[in-house]
Design an enzyme around this catalytic site. Sequence first.
Site, PDB file in Angstrom:
ATOM      1  N   ARG A 178       0.826  -1.207   0.000  1.00 39.59           N
ATOM      2  CA  ARG A 178       0.000   0.000   0.000  1.00 39.59           C
ATOM      3  C   ARG A 178       0.862   1.259   0.000  1.00 39.59           C
ATOM      4  O   ARG A 178       0.512   2.277  -0.586  1.00 39.59           O
ATOM      5  CB  ARG A 178      -0.922   0.008   1.221  1.00 39.59           C
ATOM      6  CG  ARG A 178      -1.924   1.178   1.229  1.00 39.59           C
ATOM      7  CD  ARG A 178      -2.794   1.225   2.470  1.00 39.59           C
ATOM      8  NE  ARG A 178      -2.084   1.618   3.664  1.00 39.59           N
ATOM      9  CZ  ARG A 178      -1.633   0.849   4.646  1.00 39.59           C
ATOM     10  NH1 ARG A 178      -1.762  -0.283   4.611  1.00 39.59           N
ATOM     11  NH2 ARG A 178      -1.006   1.262   5.699  1.00 39.59           N
TER      12      ARG A 178
ATOM     13  N   TYR B 216     -18.258  16.338 -14.167  1.00 43.67           N
ATOM     14  CA  TYR B 216     -18.627  14.927 -14.243  1.00 43.67           C
ATOM     15  C   TYR B 216     -19.650  14.579 -13.158  1.00 43.67           C
ATOM     16  O   TYR B 216     -19.513  14.989 -12.003  1.00 43.67           O
ATOM     17  CB  TYR B 216     -17.364  14.071 -14.101  1.00 43.67           C
ATOM     18  CG  TYR B 216     -17.605  12.614 -13.810  1.00 43.67           C
ATOM     19  CD1 TYR B 216     -18.469  11.848 -14.605  1.00 43.67           C
ATOM     20  CD2 TYR B 216     -16.977  11.995 -12.743  1.00 43.67           C
ATOM     21  CE1 TYR B 216     -18.684  10.510 -14.332  1.00 43.67           C
ATOM     22  CE2 TYR B 216     -17.184  10.653 -12.457  1.00 43.67           C
ATOM     23  CZ  TYR B 216     -18.048   9.917 -13.256  1.00 43.67           C
ATOM     24  OH  TYR B 216     -18.273   8.595 -12.977  1.00 43.67           O
TER      25      TYR B 216
ATOM     26  N   ASP C 158      -9.130  18.837 -13.496  1.00 45.64           N
ATOM     27  CA  ASP C 158      -9.345  17.495 -14.035  1.00 45.64           C
ATOM     28  C   ASP C 158      -9.038  17.556 -15.530  1.00 45.64           C
ATOM     29  O   ASP C 158      -9.743  18.209 -16.300  1.00 45.64           O
ATOM     30  CB  ASP C 158     -10.791  17.069 -13.791  1.00 45.64           C
ATOM     31  CG  ASP C 158     -11.062  15.631 -14.219  1.00 45.64           C
ATOM     32  OD1 ASP C 158     -10.348  15.120 -15.108  1.00 45.64           O
ATOM     33  OD2 ASP C 158     -11.994  15.020 -13.667  1.00 45.64           O
TER      34      ASP C 158
ATOM     35  N   LYS D 267      -9.717   6.427 -18.682  1.00 48.65           N
ATOM     36  CA  LYS D 267     -10.121   6.943 -19.991  1.00 48.65           C
ATOM     37  C   LYS D 267      -8.949   6.927 -20.980  1.00 48.65           C
ATOM     38  O   LYS D 267      -8.372   5.894 -21.235  1.00 48.65           O
ATOM     39  CB  LYS D 267     -10.713   8.334 -19.810  1.00 48.65           C
ATOM     40  CG  LYS D 267     -11.751   8.450 -18.679  1.00 48.65           C
ATOM     41  CD  LYS D 267     -12.903   7.483 -18.794  1.00 48.65           C
ATOM     42  CE  LYS D 267     -14.056   7.793 -17.841  1.00 48.65           C
ATOM     43  NZ  LYS D 267     -13.730   7.677 -16.412  1.00 48.65           N
TER      44      LYS D 267
END
Length: 396
Positions: A57, A109, A183, A208
């Site tokens: 992690r 979004y 973004d 994306k």
Amino acid sequence: MAQNGFLEQKPGFATIAIHAGQEPEKWKSGAVVPPIVTATTFKQPAPAEPIEFEYGRSGNPTRNTLEECLAALEDGKHGFAFASGLGAATTIYSLLSAGDHVVCCDDVYGGINRLFRNVVQRMGIEISFADFTNLEKVEKVFQANTKMVWMETPTNPMMKVIDIGAISKLAKKRSSDIIVVVDNTFLTPYLQKPLNFGTDIVVYSLTKYMNGHSDAIMGAAIVRDDKLAERLRFLQNAMGAVPSPMDCYLVNRSLKTLALRMEQHKKSSLIVANWLKKHPQVLSVMHPGLPEHPQHELARRQMSGHSGVFSFVMAGGLKESRKFLMSLQIFILAESLGGYESLAELPSLMTHASVPAEQRAELGITDSLIRLSIGLEDPEDLINDLEHAFKATFSK
């Protein structure tokens, strides 16, 4: 070279994507392709004295390779990978405290809108939405406790282009401590580099274009400031929204063809958009690459072209939109964007269904608004598919 008057790209992007962080000397084997390290823990020669990694992690060789490459592509210094774009956003918002205030662009979004309204505000953080194409409106919503500015450009799904530099200056003029976030999912660092316009954090849904193969869900954040990076690294480890080594490998692999893919997306979407704007059943086309786009000149100053995602308004209402989308044969009716395959969706019922109805109406997200993601198919085939769907919808 600059194309159609857009911002000229610096040479070397493809070279950076292929080589940054990929040095074979990192690995004893000299592997040219970075290996997938799936280990969750790493042997230490002495207590609390790890060689480099201690727990998956906190850090992983495959993830670190990707993060180094992402930072280089963005002209940044520190890269952070997350399990999803919303995982990245959630971690970024954890930089804030109860009582803080965020200014966010109104057209955003649907998942981010839902996160802000239904989750972040419950944590005692205020959110104000504003039309970021109007600086006066933005300035009016700033408060004494404003600590963050969040924007997408171009926006989703109305494709408004926001002046990153102007918004950043506006925020920093009020307080140097305000964190400005952009973004950049729609454009990638190949077509736009927000850090060069005064942004503090660039955030991505790597799902994306950056991955581009619709087979991995991931997010990222890239920064230059060392202190901000320290805070994000702590949160990345403390909150644990980290990606798997396999997904890191997939995205790192995909970055090697990003320049080629974005060039084709850019070229094909403009061909399709120009065809759509002449169609008798199309009322308007929102594509920043078209001269009639309201912020076209701004787009040319801060972008190196536009990607494959854009929207258009067709004649009719929900009945016609449903018929049109269900008649497509090459375009796939599905959410998401940025893959090699072309997608079509109805934001009002799909990606932006969670946005309050009154806000959708104010933004223009109607049942006649269609969002396309132009893939890597031949554009002529895509145009024929759209024409087939129009005929199936409107023929008597």
